[in-house]
Design a protein around this motif. Structure first.
Motif, PDB file in Angstrom:
ATOM      1  N   MET A  13      -4.200   0.663   9.461  1.00 40.42           N
ATOM      2  CA  MET A  13      -5.457   1.688   8.525  1.00 40.42           C
ATOM      3  C   MET A  13      -6.738   1.250   8.516  1.00 40.42           C
ATOM      4  O   MET A  13      -6.681  -0.419   8.751  1.00 40.42           O
ATOM      5  CB  MET A  13      -4.926   0.824   7.201  1.00 40.42           C
ATOM      6  CG  MET A  13      -3.894   2.107   7.108  1.00 40.42           C
ATOM      7  SD  MET A  13      -2.494   1.805   5.470  1.00 40.42           S
ATOM      8  CE  MET A  13      -1.731   0.549   5.966  1.00 40.42           C
ATOM      9  N   LEU A  25       3.588   8.582   1.525  1.00 34.72           N
ATOM     10  CA  LEU A  25       2.924   7.346   1.787  1.00 34.72           C
ATOM     11  C   LEU A  25       1.872   6.432   0.896  1.00 34.72           C
ATOM     12  O   LEU A  25       1.831   6.193   0.376  1.00 34.72           O
ATOM     13  CB  LEU A  25       2.642   7.678   2.915  1.00 34.72           C
ATOM     14  CG  LEU A  25       3.403   7.733   3.835  1.00 34.72           C
ATOM     15  CD1 LEU A  25       3.203   7.561   5.742  1.00 34.72           C
ATOM     16  CD2 LEU A  25       4.704   6.457   4.381  1.00 34.72           C
ATOM     17  N   TYR A  26       1.343   8.455   0.948  1.00 36.97           N
ATOM     18  CA  TYR A  26      -0.340   8.431  -0.238  1.00 36.97           C
ATOM     19  C   TYR A  26      -0.396   9.569  -0.927  1.00 36.97           C
ATOM     20  O   TYR A  26       0.605  10.524  -0.538  1.00 36.97           O
ATOM     21  CB  TYR A  26      -1.469   7.677   0.625  1.00 36.97           C
ATOM     22  CG  TYR A  26      -1.531   8.680   1.668  1.00 36.97           C
ATOM     23  CD1 TYR A  26      -2.231   9.940   1.787  1.00 36.97           C
ATOM     24  CD2 TYR A  26      -1.012   8.359   2.760  1.00 36.97           C
ATOM     25  CE1 TYR A  26      -1.975  10.525   3.524  1.00 36.97           C
ATOM     26  CE2 TYR A  26      -1.096   8.693   4.048  1.00 36.97           C
ATOM     27  CZ  TYR A  26      -1.696  10.098   4.486  1.00 36.97           C
ATOM     28  OH  TYR A  26      -1.593  10.639   5.754  1.00 36.97           O
ATOM     29  N   ARG A  86       2.863   0.271  13.813  1.00 37.21           N
ATOM     30  CA  ARG A  86       1.070  -0.104  13.681  1.00 37.21           C
ATOM     31  C   ARG A  86       1.341  -1.484  12.762  1.00 37.21           C
ATOM     32  O   ARG A  86       2.442  -1.628  12.582  1.00 37.21           O
ATOM     33  CB  ARG A  86       0.611   0.983  12.665  1.00 37.21           C
ATOM     34  CG  ARG A  86       0.516   1.767  13.001  1.00 37.21           C
ATOM     35  CD  ARG A  86      -0.262   3.006  11.710  1.00 37.21           C
ATOM     36  NE  ARG A  86      -1.080   3.812  12.429  1.00 37.21           N
ATOM     37  CZ  ARG A  86      -2.123   4.595  11.042  1.00 37.21           C
ATOM     38  NH1 ARG A  86      -2.071   4.292   9.670  1.00 37.21           N
ATOM     39  NH2 ARG A  86      -1.680   6.093  11.006  1.00 37.21           N
ATOM     40  N   PRO A  92      -7.527   6.150   7.651  1.00 37.80           N
ATOM     41  CA  PRO A  92      -7.909   5.105   6.193  1.00 37.80           C
ATOM     42  C   PRO A  92      -6.767   4.659   5.291  1.00 37.80           C
ATOM     43  O   PRO A  92      -5.813   5.720   5.602  1.00 37.80           O
ATOM     44  CB  PRO A  92      -8.931   6.826   5.872  1.00 37.80           C
ATOM     45  CG  PRO A  92      -8.426   7.967   5.444  1.00 37.80           C
ATOM     46  CD  PRO A  92      -7.787   7.330   7.748  1.00 37.80           C
ATOM     47  N   PHE A  93      -7.289   3.726   4.955  1.00 42.50           N
ATOM     48  CA  PHE A  93      -6.504   3.536   3.844  1.00 42.50           C
ATOM     49  C   PHE A  93      -6.224   4.338   2.318  1.00 42.50           C
ATOM     50  O   PHE A  93      -7.790   4.712   2.127  1.00 42.50           O
ATOM     51  CB  PHE A  93      -6.287   1.727   3.655  1.00 42.50           C
ATOM     52  CG  PHE A  93      -6.331   1.124   1.506  1.00 42.50           C
ATOM     53  CD1 PHE A  93      -4.721   2.265   1.360  1.00 42.50           C
ATOM     54  CD2 PHE A  93      -6.498   0.849   0.995  1.00 42.50           C
ATOM     55  CE1 PHE A  93      -3.918   1.254  -0.376  1.00 42.50           C
ATOM     56  CE2 PHE A  93      -6.864   0.939  -0.597  1.00 42.50           C
ATOM     57  CZ  PHE A  93      -5.181   1.005  -1.258  1.00 42.50           C
ATOM     58  N   ILE A  94      -5.200   4.649   1.813  1.00 46.99           N
ATOM     59  CA  ILE A  94      -5.731   5.541   0.663  1.00 46.99           C
ATOM     60  C   ILE A  94      -4.767   5.359  -0.291  1.00 46.99           C
ATOM     61  O   ILE A  94      -3.424   4.883  -0.659  1.00 46.99           O
ATOM     62  CB  ILE A  94      -4.847   7.281   0.833  1.00 46.99           C
ATOM     63  CG1 ILE A  94      -5.770   7.653   2.348  1.00 46.99           C
ATOM     64  CG2 ILE A  94      -5.300   8.109  -0.525  1.00 46.99           C
ATOM     65  CD1 ILE A  94      -5.485   9.652   2.862  1.00 46.99           C
ATOM     66  N   GLU A 152      -0.471  -2.848  11.283  1.00 45.84           N
ATOM     67  CA  GLU A 152      -1.733  -2.703  10.335  1.00 45.84           C
ATOM     68  C   GLU A 152      -2.677  -3.450   9.990  1.00 45.84           C
ATOM     69  O   GLU A 152      -3.584  -2.596   9.077  1.00 45.84           O
ATOM     70  CB  GLU A 152      -0.597  -2.243   8.826  1.00 45.84           C
ATOM     71  CG  GLU A 152       0.946  -1.929   8.877  1.00 45.84           C
ATOM     72  CD  GLU A 152       0.838  -0.650   8.972  1.00 45.84           C
ATOM     73  OE1 GLU A 152       0.390  -0.102   9.308  1.00 45.84           O
ATOM     74  OE2 GLU A 152       1.755   0.201   8.974  1.00 45.84           O
ATOM     75  N   GLN A 181      10.233  10.027  12.374  1.00 42.05           N
ATOM     76  CA  GLN A 181       9.490   8.302  11.535  1.00 42.05           C
ATOM     77  C   GLN A 181       9.971   8.509  10.248  1.00 42.05           C
ATOM     78  O   GLN A 181      10.892   9.268   9.870  1.00 42.05           O
ATOM     79  CB  GLN A 181       8.075   8.739  10.722  1.00 42.05           C
ATOM     80  CG  GLN A 181       7.498   7.884  11.057  1.00 42.05           C
ATOM     81  CD  GLN A 181       6.444   7.838  10.471  1.00 42.05           C
ATOM     82  OE1 GLN A 181       5.686   8.365   9.154  1.00 42.05           O
ATOM     83  NE2 GLN A 181       5.189   7.661  11.359  1.00 42.05           N
ATOM     84  N   TYR A 201       1.109  -1.533   0.396  1.00 42.68           N
ATOM     85  CA  TYR A 201      -0.581   0.087  -0.046  1.00 42.68           C
ATOM     86  C   TYR A 201       0.754   1.324  -0.237  1.00 42.68           C
ATOM     87  O   TYR A 201       0.169   2.571  -0.202  1.00 42.68           O
ATOM     88  CB  TYR A 201      -0.645   0.175   1.461  1.00 42.68           C
ATOM     89  CG  TYR A 201      -0.484  -0.758   2.567  1.00 42.68           C
ATOM     90  CD1 TYR A 201       0.625   0.143   3.191  1.00 42.68           C
ATOM     91  CD2 TYR A 201       0.259  -1.422   3.472  1.00 42.68           C
ATOM     92  CE1 TYR A 201       1.537  -0.239   4.672  1.00 42.68           C
ATOM     93  CE2 TYR A 201      -0.022  -2.495   3.804  1.00 42.68           C
ATOM     94  CZ  TYR A 201       0.748  -1.009   4.412  1.00 42.68           C
ATOM     95  OH  TYR A 201       2.131  -1.724   5.707  1.00 42.68           O
ATOM     96  N   CYS A 202       2.001   1.288   0.206  1.00 39.26           N
ATOM     97  CA  CYS A 202       2.976   2.620   0.908  1.00 39.26           C
ATOM     98  C   CYS A 202       3.745   3.165  -0.038  1.00 39.26           C
ATOM     99  O   CYS A 202       4.159   2.393  -1.276  1.00 39.26           O
ATOM    100  CB  CYS A 202       3.533   1.930   2.184  1.00 39.26           C
ATOM    101  SG  CYS A 202       4.991   3.360   2.389  1.00 39.26           S
TER     102      CYS A 202
HETATM  103  N1  5AD Z   1      -2.940   4.913   2.929  1.00 39.41           N
HETATM  104  C1  5AD Z   1      -2.676   5.521   4.172  1.00 39.41           C
HETATM  105  N2  5AD Z   1      -1.670   5.147   5.506  1.00 39.41           N
HETATM  106  C2  5AD Z   1      -0.924   4.723   4.747  1.00 39.41           C
HETATM  107  N3  5AD Z   1       0.054   3.917   5.470  1.00 39.41           N
HETATM  108  C3  5AD Z   1       1.291   3.986   4.835  1.00 39.41           C
HETATM  109  N4  5AD Z   1       0.788   3.683   3.274  1.00 39.41           N
HETATM  110  C4  5AD Z   1      -0.456   4.717   3.821  1.00 39.41           C
HETATM  111  C5  5AD Z   1      -1.979   4.608   2.112  1.00 39.41           C
HETATM  112  N5  5AD Z   1      -1.384   4.363   1.190  1.00 39.41           N
HETATM  113  C6  5AD Z   1       0.090   4.034   7.148  1.00 39.41           C
HETATM  114  C7  5AD Z   1       0.748   2.733   7.729  1.00 39.41           C
HETATM  115  C8  5AD Z   1       2.038   3.858   8.127  1.00 39.41           C
HETATM  116  C9  5AD Z   1       2.223   4.622   8.228  1.00 39.41           C
HETATM  117  C10 5AD Z   1       3.541   5.421   9.045  1.00 39.41           C
HETATM  118  O1  5AD Z   1       1.443   4.964   7.096  1.00 39.41           O
HETATM  119  O2  5AD Z   1      -0.078   2.420   9.235  1.00 39.41           O
HETATM  120  O3  5AD Z   1       2.340   2.466   9.545  1.00 39.41           O
END
Ligand code: 5AD
Ligand code: SF4
Ligand code: FES
Length: 353
Positions: A205, A311-312, A165, A235-237, A167, A112, A74-75
């Motif tokens: 997330m 990250l997103y 996290r 939220p996951f993005i 996750e 971080q 996801y990252c």
């Molecule tokens: N969307 C949301 N959160 C994210 N993280 C990493 N990628 C994404 C994403 N696409 C979050 C993870 C990580 C934190 C540093 O950022 O939960 O632990």
């Protein structure tokens, strides 16, 4: 009054009084119709008020390296993402950034990074010692997985807290999203951090592809089982430069509900209104602060690196300098009738408040 409205009201008022919600009850709250979500958010707001009060703790976030040896699907920092220009701050630059955060009025910083092999434990300890000897800041580290001995060294260097996290609490989903990492290892790290004497933060997330309400409920229960001092929930993005770029992202309301239920379960833990929530909605962080959250982590990284800690997409504050964010967030907090805490914001566990 509908049956469901009545049921959600009963569950929340029992939880507010301190009754431990069961897994089935948490699932009921998670899947309730959106029109009843406010009942949950408002109950969490009252528990937040009673347990941790109206102060909001600020932590200045320093993103000191975007190199990462891992490949989380996801990252945007995953090693397979060749589109990203990589950077790292030198030890002195990190220390200077922390000093600047203190000048801006922060009492606490979060350091971080991705899992960057350049940053050995000795180097991380040098940063921690440099900051501790020149400021009065509390320090949270968030640099990934290390051994117990290494965590112990960081703690002895003076770091107060650690964020890692988990996750997701589903072993199966964890394996899918982290092809080269191990769920049990992650949990081991969280136990090692506690044993090394850290205040421990974890989190997850919301809305990862393949997540179910059952998994989400187990995420919340795992936070309680780990007895975390802090829990970051966002939220996951979807990030177009990753494997999951075409997937649906998490919904604001689902993430807010997860924060609220975390408050009902964890009582006096610190819960940040995460940057990801602020990215989904211009008022996302304020909404979280009114649904159980009591912490915000504004970015204090040097401007030239901001957009590279991707990250997103569309992360907020990328073009706003640290002084601006400090004022902006204070205004938002005051606008909610709350105030910025003046203390270090250490854990409230095992204290009477
Ligand atoms: N969307 C949301 N959160 C994210 N993280 C990493 N990628 C994404 C994403 N696409 C979050 C993870 C990580 C934190 C540093 O950022 O939960 O632990
Ligand atoms: Fe690296 Fe963390 Fe991103 Fe995973 S989530 S790729 S460990 S920065
Ligand atoms: Fe960065 Fe508002 S907190 S612009």
């Amino acid at each position: 009054m509908t049956n469901q409205m009545e049921r959600i009201g009963t569950l929340c008022s029992d939880a507010e009084k301190g009754k431990a919600l069961t897994r089935e009850e948490i699932i009921e709250l998670l899947v309730c119709e959106d029109q009843y979500s406010n009942i949950i958010l408002e109950a969490a707001d009252r528990v937040r008020q009673g347990e941790v009060g109206d102060h909001v703790h600020l932590r200045g976030l320093i993103e000191f390296s975007n190199y990462c040896k891992r490949n989380c699907e996801y990252c945007g920092l995953r090693r397979a993402n060749k589109k990203l220009n990589r950077y790292r701050l030198e030890i002195e630059e990190v220390i200077d950034t922390a000093k600047n955060a203190e000048r801006l009025g922060y009492r606490s910083v979060v350091l971080q990074s991705g899992e960057d092999p350049y940053y050995t434990v000795d180097k991380i300890c040098k940063i921690v010692e440099g900051i501790k000897s020149s400021t009065d800041l509390a320090i949270t580290l968030s640099c990934g997985e290390f051994s117990y001995e290494e965590y112990k060294q960081m703690r002895e260097a003076g770091a107060d807290r650690y964020l890692l996290r988990f996750e997701t609490s589903s072993k199966e989903l964890y394996k899918k999203l982290h092809p080269d990492s191990d769920y049990d290892q992650r949990i081991q790290c969280l136990n090692d951090l506690r044993r090394a004497g850290f205040q421990v933060g974890s989190g997850f997330m919301v809305g990862l592809p393949g997540e179910t309400p059952e998994i989400l409920a187990d995420n919340l229960l795992l936070l309680r089982e780990l007895d975390v001092d802090m829990a970051g929930i966002g939220p996951f993005i979807p990030n177009p430069d990753t494997e999951l770029g075409e997937e649906n992202g998490g919904l604001l309301i689902d993430a807010l509900k997860a924060v609220a239920i975390a408050r009902l379960l964890l009582r006096n833990a610190h819960l940040p209104a995460t940057t990801a929530l602020g990215t989904l909605d211009p008022r996302g962080r304020e909404k979280a602060l009114c649904a159980g959250a009591n912490v915000v982590m504004p970015n204090v990284s040097p401007m030239k690196y901001r957009e590279l800690y991707a990250l997103y997409p569309n992360k907020i504050c990328v073009t706003d300098d640290p002084g601006h964010c400090r004022n902006c967030i204070t205004g938002k907090i005051n606008g909610l009738g709350r105030s910025v805490a003046k203390d270090h914001g250490h854990t409230l566990k095992n204290t009477n408040k």
